[in-house]
Write an enzyme that holds these catalytic residues in place. Structure first.
Site, PDB file in Angstrom:
ATOM      1  N   GLY A 157       0.839  -1.198   0.000  1.00 49.47           N
ATOM      2  CA  GLY A 157       0.000   0.000   0.000  1.00 49.47           C
ATOM      3  C   GLY A 157       0.868   1.240   0.000  1.00 49.47           C
ATOM      4  O   GLY A 157       2.013   1.220  -0.463  1.00 49.47           O
ATOM      5  N   GLY A 158       0.328   2.300   0.567  1.00 53.42           N
ATOM      6  CA  GLY A 158       1.068   3.560   0.591  1.00 53.42           C
ATOM      7  C   GLY A 158       2.359   3.478   1.381  1.00 53.42           C
ATOM      8  O   GLY A 158       3.249   4.330   1.228  1.00 53.42           O
TER       9      GLY A 158
ATOM     10  N   GLY B  48      25.047  11.132 -29.450  1.00 43.68           N
ATOM     11  CA  GLY B  48      24.477  11.785 -28.271  1.00 43.68           C
ATOM     12  C   GLY B  48      24.991  11.147 -26.991  1.00 43.68           C
ATOM     13  O   GLY B  48      25.154  11.827 -25.978  1.00 43.68           O
TER      14      GLY B  48
HETATM   15  C1  HXC Z   1      -3.491  -3.942  12.414  1.00 45.53           C
HETATM   16  C2  HXC Z   1      -2.406  -5.810  11.735  1.00 45.53           C
HETATM   17  C3  HXC Z   1      -2.199  -5.254  10.468  1.00 45.53           C
HETATM   18  C4  HXC Z   1      -2.702  -3.945  10.218  1.00 45.53           C
HETATM   19  C5  HXC Z   1      -1.320  -7.188  10.490  1.00 45.53           C
HETATM   20  N1  HXC Z   1      -1.851  -7.018  11.700  1.00 45.53           N
HETATM   21  N2  HXC Z   1      -1.529  -6.124   9.702  1.00 45.53           N
HETATM   22  N3  HXC Z   1      -3.047  -5.158  12.700  1.00 45.53           N
HETATM   23  N4  HXC Z   1      -3.335  -3.326  11.219  1.00 45.53           N
HETATM   24  N5  HXC Z   1      -2.531  -3.326   9.045  1.00 45.53           N
HETATM   25  C6  HXC Z   1      -1.806  -7.942  12.821  1.00 45.53           C
HETATM   26  C7  HXC Z   1      -2.637  -9.174  12.637  1.00 45.53           C
HETATM   27  O1  HXC Z   1      -3.950  -8.953  13.022  1.00 45.53           O
HETATM   28  C8  HXC Z   1      -1.918 -10.172  13.530  1.00 45.53           C
HETATM   29  O2  HXC Z   1      -2.276  -9.935  14.849  1.00 45.53           O
HETATM   30  C9  HXC Z   1      -0.483  -9.775  13.392  1.00 45.53           C
HETATM   31  O3  HXC Z   1      -0.483  -8.445  12.932  1.00 45.53           O
HETATM   32  C10 HXC Z   1       0.282 -10.628  12.412  1.00 45.53           C
HETATM   33  O4  HXC Z   1      -0.442 -10.699  11.211  1.00 45.53           O
HETATM   34  P1  HXC Z   1      -0.735 -12.065  10.441  1.00 45.53           P
HETATM   35  O5  HXC Z   1      -1.787 -11.778   9.454  1.00 45.53           O
HETATM   36  O6  HXC Z   1      -0.951 -13.163  11.430  1.00 45.53           O
HETATM   37  O7  HXC Z   1       0.683 -12.302   9.764  1.00 45.53           O
HETATM   38  P2  HXC Z   1       1.001 -12.919   8.325  1.00 45.53           P
HETATM   39  O8  HXC Z   1       0.201 -14.167   8.138  1.00 45.53           O
HETATM   40  O9  HXC Z   1       2.474 -13.002   8.257  1.00 45.53           O
HETATM   41  O10 HXC Z   1       0.463 -11.852   7.280  1.00 45.53           O
HETATM   42  C11 HXC Z   1       1.048 -10.572   7.231  1.00 45.53           C
HETATM   43  C12 HXC Z   1       0.221  -9.625   6.316  1.00 45.53           C
HETATM   44  C13 HXC Z   1      -1.256  -9.640   6.815  1.00 45.53           C
HETATM   45  C14 HXC Z   1       0.285 -10.143   4.901  1.00 45.53           C
HETATM   46  C15 HXC Z   1       0.853  -8.280   6.406  1.00 45.53           C
HETATM   47  O11 HXC Z   1      -1.288  -9.422   8.226  1.00 45.53           O
HETATM   48  C16 HXC Z   1      -2.064  -8.584   6.155  1.00 45.53           C
HETATM   49  O12 HXC Z   1      -2.537  -8.766   5.019  1.00 45.53           O
HETATM   50  N6  HXC Z   1      -2.331  -7.476   6.872  1.00 45.53           N
HETATM   51  C17 HXC Z   1      -3.123  -6.402   6.384  1.00 45.53           C
HETATM   52  C18 HXC Z   1      -2.366  -5.642   5.388  1.00 45.53           C
HETATM   53  C19 HXC Z   1      -3.111  -4.417   4.945  1.00 45.53           C
HETATM   54  O13 HXC Z   1      -4.118  -4.488   4.219  1.00 45.53           O
HETATM   55  N7  HXC Z   1      -2.667  -3.240   5.454  1.00 45.53           N
HETATM   56  C20 HXC Z   1      -3.255  -1.992   5.149  1.00 45.53           C
HETATM   57  C21 HXC Z   1      -2.640  -1.589   3.829  1.00 45.53           C
HETATM   58  S1  HXC Z   1      -3.142  -0.036   3.350  1.00 45.53           S
HETATM   59  P3  HXC Z   1      -2.188 -11.046  15.989  1.00 45.53           P
HETATM   60  O14 HXC Z   1      -2.805 -10.398  17.180  1.00 45.53           O
HETATM   61  O15 HXC Z   1      -2.949 -12.202  15.466  1.00 45.53           O
HETATM   62  O16 HXC Z   1      -0.737 -11.349  16.171  1.00 45.53           O
HETATM   63  C22 HXC Z   1      -1.991   0.933   3.925  1.00 45.53           C
HETATM   64  C23 HXC Z   1      -2.245   2.316   3.579  1.00 45.53           C
HETATM   65  C24 HXC Z   1      -1.059   3.151   3.894  1.00 45.53           C
HETATM   66  O17 HXC Z   1      -1.065   0.564   4.522  1.00 45.53           O
HETATM   67  C25 HXC Z   1      -1.286   4.451   3.260  1.00 45.53           C
HETATM   68  C26 HXC Z   1      -0.163   5.352   3.488  1.00 45.53           C
HETATM   69  C27 HXC Z   1      -0.360   6.572   2.665  1.00 45.53           C
END
Ligand code: HXC
Length: 519
Positions: free
Chosen positions: A171-172, A406
């Protein structure tokens, strides 16, 4: 409470903070083949030098059950320490705490060390391993990112900024590393993309794995987003340490000069033989680079991307330099869109941080064709020219063989304010190669000759004439565009002398708000 008890509490709190998201999650991190945030810092910094800050920060959210998920440090370890005794600031995202996700408070921690790095004029290193914006925090997290981005932008060109991607970066979140000077990715554990495989499939129908969409090698070889790829995290930290050693602390300083035990007047006879007699035969320019630099040490940047140009750091007599070289053994060293962008970015980094440029030229020209023209070779090629023309650091250029058209102008020629431009006797500095030139110049006469044998004879004779006149460095030397023609085996010594003579160089561009490089 007696002081002993207060100190005991402090020790306990520190121990709790060091546990991050807990022993179980640390195990899970190790099971994925990843180190924890603190283990990474230990490998990166000099032993015992790390001063951690903001260990007791926690988030302030009470929604979605987050009030029960409080971890000291809130998912990022920040502070400062040293690399080879030199100050650097660091943040290291802790995946064991809510996936290292970025919250308002943990963004504040990162911003604090970024501000401190700017105040101290010291490099900033970010170790990224995060699930992105902390979903429960919504816009607070987004604004946290933007606070970081703004600091990345303001620090650009002031202090070196390095990013290592050691886990997810999606993402961002990718844009903070993208705004820094160099990105390193570790194989098998890291990926970067703006939109992941699931969304990609929904929107475009493309079915692609995480690794193929944004893995380390993809970004190192295809997109060029990653400058370095490391086999594992130990290697990654060593690379970051080496990289820092070539850089100054900030734009007001020079890179450290280290003691050089490699003789400065070393004569490399092998170089007299390195250029093949046949001008169309390749050789590996990295052999030239490792022969002339101190102890054969060359830190190649963008090793797997646009291999027709080679860029990287090395030293001459202990002094850090940026080396840019056309690579005849890949696409004949032609300049195309990717090579121009790669070269331009590197030249600009060196110029930002007072690192002299040594350019080795063997370029047949720009790559022709509709795909290059449609892709904007004009504005992309202009980037490299622009970067060289605006660079005020010492610029030493050695033409090894071809320097055509060039591309000759682009590759740090005299008129782009090259300071010392040398050529080997094998240099060919001309508008174009012999066969192309004869085709253009003698087209009418040629078409009048019907007999094919005579035609070939005529072409061969004209090509010989052309080569004798232009395929040498002396036309350019006659006009002073080449300062001297040097024996290849003396190249190291001549470069070291040139750099020494330029040590006090002062140059600047006309006053302006900022430049407008053709992006
Ligand atoms: C809160 C999060 C989190 C998030 C992971 N966790 N991402 N908590 N916000 N964005 C937490 C999980 O709930 C979990 O908690 C722990 O972290 C580990 O995650 P897992 O999923 O068990 O790990 P894994 O299987 O290795 O997968 C990792 C991952 C997945 C691929 C990153 O967690 C995921 O898809 N997360 C969401 C990613 C996402 O969509 N992020 C937002 C993107 S948009 P527990 O308590 O179980 O340990 C963005 C915008 C930014 O970032 C913009 C900036 C301008």
């Amino acid at each position: 409470m007696a002081i002993e008890e207060k100190i005991k509490k402090l020790v306990e709190l520190r121990a709790e903070a060091r546990l991050g998201g807990g022993a179980k999650r640390m195990e899970a991190q190790h099971a994925k083949g990843k180190l924890t945030a603190r283990e990474r810092i230990d490998l990166l910094l000099d032993e015992g030098s790390f001063e951690e800050l903001d260990m007791f920060v926690t988030h302030r959210l009470t929604d979605f059950g987050l009030e029960k998920e409080q971890y000291l440090g809130d998912g990022v370890v920040t502070g400062y320490g040293t690399i080879d005794g030199r100050l650097v600031y660091v943040y290291s995202q802790d995946f064991t705490v809510l996936g290292g996700s970025l919250s308002e408070t943990n963004a504040k921690k990162i911003c604090k060390v970024m501000d401190m790095a700017m105040k101290a004029g010291a490099p900033m290193i970010g170790l990224n391993d995060s699930g992105g914006a902390r979903i429960q925090e919504g816009v607070l997290s987004l604004s946290g990112y933007a606070e970081i981005f703004q600091r990345n932008i303001e620090a650009s060109g002031v202090i070196p900024q390095l990013s290592a991607i050691l886990g997810p970066c999606a993402g961002g979140a990718v844009y903070s590393p993208a705004l820094t000077d160099f990105i390193l990715m570790a194989e098998n554990i890291s990926y970067m993309f703006v939109t992941g495989p699931k969304v990609t499939k929904t929107v475009t129908g493309e079915d692609i794995t995480v690794e193929n969409l944004g893995g380390a090698m993809i970004h190192a070889s295809k997109s060029g987003v990653a400058h370095f790829v490391s086999e594992n995290e130990e290697e990654a930290m060593k690379t970051l340490r080496r990289l820092i050693s070539y850089m100054p602390q900030n734009f007001m300083e020079n890179a450290p000069v280290i003691d050089c035990d490699d003789p400065i007047d070393r004569v490399d006879d092998v170089l007299n033989q390195i250029i093949p007699d046949n001008p169309n035969k390749p050789y590996n320019v990295i052999d030239v680079i490792t022969t002339i630099v101190d102890n054969g040490e060359f830190e190649e940047v963008h090793k797997y991307y646009a291999k027709n140009i080679v860029v990287g750091f090395a030293r001459f007599n202990g002094q850090s330099v940026g080396v840019v070289a056309n690579q005849p053994s890949f696409l004949a060293g032609v300049l195309d869109i990717e090579a121009s962008r790669k070269g331009a970015r590197f030249v600009r980094f060196c110029d930002c941080f007072n690192i002299p440029l040594v350019t080795l030229v063997d370029v047949p020209g720009f790559l022709p064709g509709s795909s290059q023209e449609y892709g904007g070779i004009i504005s992309n090629g202009a980037k490299l020219m622009y970067a060289y023309g605006e660079a005020t650091v010492p610029k030493v250029t050695i033409t090894l063989r071809k320097s055509y058209g060039g591309a000759h102008d682009v590759m740090s020629c005299k008129q782009l304010k090259g300071d010392l431009n040398y050529a080997w006797p094998s240099a060919e500095i001309a508008v174009m190669g012999a066969s192309g030139a004869i085709e253009v110049l003698n087209f009418r006469e040629l078409s009048a000759i019907e007999d094919t044998e005579k035609k070939a004879e005529y072409i061969a004779q004209k090509e010989t004439e052309y080569r004798e006149k232009f395929a040498n460095p002396y036309q350019a030397a006659k006009y002073g565009y080449i300062d001297d023609v040097i024996e290849p085996r003396n190249t190291r010594f001549r470069i070291i002398r040139a750099l020494a003579s330029l040590a006090t160089k002062k140059a600047s561009m006309p006053a302006k708000k900022h430049t407008n490089i053709p992006l």
